[in-house]
Design an enzyme around this catalytic site. Structure first.
Site, short mmCIF file in Angstrom:
data_model
loop_
_atom_site.label_atom_id
_atom_site.label_comp_id
_atom_site.label_asym_id
_atom_site.label_seq_id
_atom_site.Cartn_x
_atom_site.Cartn_y
_atom_site.Cartn_z
N ASN A 171 0.88 -1.17 0.00
CA ASN A 171 0.00 0.00 0.00
C ASN A 171 0.92 1.21 0.00
O ASN A 171 1.51 1.53 1.02
CB ASN A 171 -0.90 -0.02 1.25
N TRP A 172 1.03 1.84 -1.15
CA TRP A 172 1.98 2.94 -1.29
C TRP A 172 1.52 4.22 -0.57
O TRP A 172 2.30 5.13 -0.40
CB TRP A 172 2.21 3.23 -2.77
N LYS A 173 0.24 4.30 -0.24
CA LYS A 173 -0.31 5.53 0.38
C LYS A 173 -0.01 6.72 -0.55
O LYS A 173 -0.09 6.56 -1.75
CB LYS A 173 0.27 5.69 1.79
N HIS A 229 -9.12 1.74 4.87
CA HIS A 229 -7.85 1.85 5.60
C HIS A 229 -8.03 2.80 6.79
O HIS A 229 -8.78 3.77 6.72
CB HIS A 229 -6.76 2.37 4.66
N GLU A 265 -6.27 5.08 7.88
CA GLU A 265 -5.98 6.49 7.58
C GLU A 265 -7.19 7.17 6.95
O GLU A 265 -7.45 8.35 7.17
CB GLU A 265 -4.74 6.58 6.67
N GLU A 271 -5.23 -4.67 10.50
CA GLU A 271 -4.17 -3.68 10.71
C GLU A 271 -4.40 -2.95 12.03
O GLU A 271 -5.16 -1.98 12.07
CB GLU A 271 -4.16 -2.65 9.57
N GLY A 324 2.91 2.31 10.67
CA GLY A 324 3.89 3.39 10.50
C GLY A 324 4.63 3.74 11.77
O GLY A 324 5.31 4.78 11.84
N SER A 374 3.68 -2.23 10.11
CA SER A 374 5.14 -2.36 10.28
C SER A 374 5.65 -3.75 9.92
O SER A 374 6.62 -4.24 10.51
CB SER A 374 5.55 -1.98 11.71
N GLY A 427 3.07 -1.12 4.12
CA GLY A 427 3.21 0.30 3.80
C GLY A 427 4.66 0.63 3.48
O GLY A 427 5.14 0.42 2.36
N GLY A 428 5.37 1.14 4.46
CA GLY A 428 6.74 1.64 4.27
C GLY A 428 7.65 0.69 3.51
O GLY A 428 8.36 1.11 2.58
P1 13P Z 1 3.39 0.35 7.52
O1 13P Z 1 3.84 -0.97 6.93
O2 13P Z 1 4.16 1.52 7.01
O3 13P Z 1 3.31 0.27 9.02
O4 13P Z 1 1.89 0.57 7.00
C1 13P Z 1 0.99 -0.46 7.14
C2 13P Z 1 -0.24 -0.08 6.42
O5 13P Z 1 -0.96 0.80 6.82
C3 13P Z 1 -0.54 -0.80 5.17
O6 13P Z 1 -1.82 -0.50 4.73
#
Ligand code: 13P
Length: 252
Positions: free
Chosen positions: A9-11, A95, A97, A167, A173, A213, A234-235
């Site tokens: 998930n590149w956000k 998500h 966020e 999640e 994050g 994470s 994510g990251g």
């Molecule tokens: P991180 O892997 O950066 O913690 O993000 C997880 C996430 O929200 C994937 O949707």
């Protein structure tokens, strides 16, 4: 047997040019690693570049959101039909966020999920508790509620195109990963909710990912758990080497 799905998930990261370069680099690194589905969920503006770069590879492209109406006066929104025509196969819905910053509710998550499934997309529906909710002892109740609300009105046939991502909000994050036991337990609550709604047999077939994470260092242990059928990353999905290492862990 349920399919393992490793999804990035590149956000709000990567431009179209960066997308093209990234997928060009990643494709040979993950070629042949076919024991899992490999998905990159990218910003809407990057979708054409991503679809083109991933063409002929084992990388599938996802979107990060979808609107629930087919068309109309919804400035700034994108419909499921538009995504399908652009070559998108997966879409992230609900998500944390989006729930936190963009007013997403269990109701809108449900509407988006139904619209995406009706258009033939595979959904990655996100659920997860905050630290406060966990400390108050609401994790199981909340995960089951969010899962059932998201899937209300989804048919047993459509369930085959549903992936759920557990999640925990406190792990996103933050560099704080849930322990493999916590991930397995949370994913188990999600599966139990699906079993309550659709029966145990159907629930056994649903891919439930863990996200928060997840990285090249902890993926193997998380993925070793019986209820962890993949990851939403994510990251670490923004680095070809780290993402490849996670895909390899899922292929071991
Ligand atoms: P991180 O892997 O950066 O913690 O993000 C997880 C996430 O929200 C994937 O949707």
């Amino acid at each position: 047997m349920r399919r393992t799905v490793i999804a990035g998930n590149w956000k709000m990261n990567m431009t179209p040019a960066e997308t093209k370069k990234f997928i060009g680099e990643l494709a040979p690194m993950v070629a042949g690693l076919d024991k899992c589905d490999i998905v990159l969920c990218v910003p809407a503006i990057d979708i054409p570049a991503a679809v083109e770069a991933a063409s002929g590879t084992n990388i599938r492209i996802g979107a990060e959101n979808v609107h629930f109406k087919e068309s109309g006066a919804y400035t700034g929104e994108i419909s499921a039909k538009m995504l399908v025509e652009a070559g998108v196969e997966y879409v992230v819905i609900g998500h944390s966020e989006r729930r936190q910053y963009f007013g997403e509710t269990d109701k809108t998550v449900n509407l988006r999920t139904k619209a995406a499934l009706a258009a033939g997309l595979k959904t990655i529906v996100c659920v997860g508790e905050s630290l406060e909710e966990r400390e108050l002892g609401y994790t199981e109740t909340l995960l089951k509620y969010q899962t059932k609300m998201a899937l209300t009105g989804v048919t047993a046939e459509q369930l085959k195109n549903v992936v759920v991502a557990y999640e925990p909000v406190w792990a996103i994050g933050t560099g704080v990963t849930a322990t493999a036991e916590q991930a397995d337990e949370g994913n188990g609550f999600v599966r139990a909710a699906i079993a309550e709604a659709y029966g145990a047999e159907a629930a056994e077939e649903v891919t439930v990912q863990y996200g928060g994470s997840m990285n090249d260092g902890n993926a193997a242990e998380l993925l070793s758990k019986v209820n962890v059928d993949g990851g939403l990353i994510g990251g670490a999905s923004l680095k070809t080497d780290k993402f490849t290492a996670i895909v390899k862990a899922a292929n071991a």
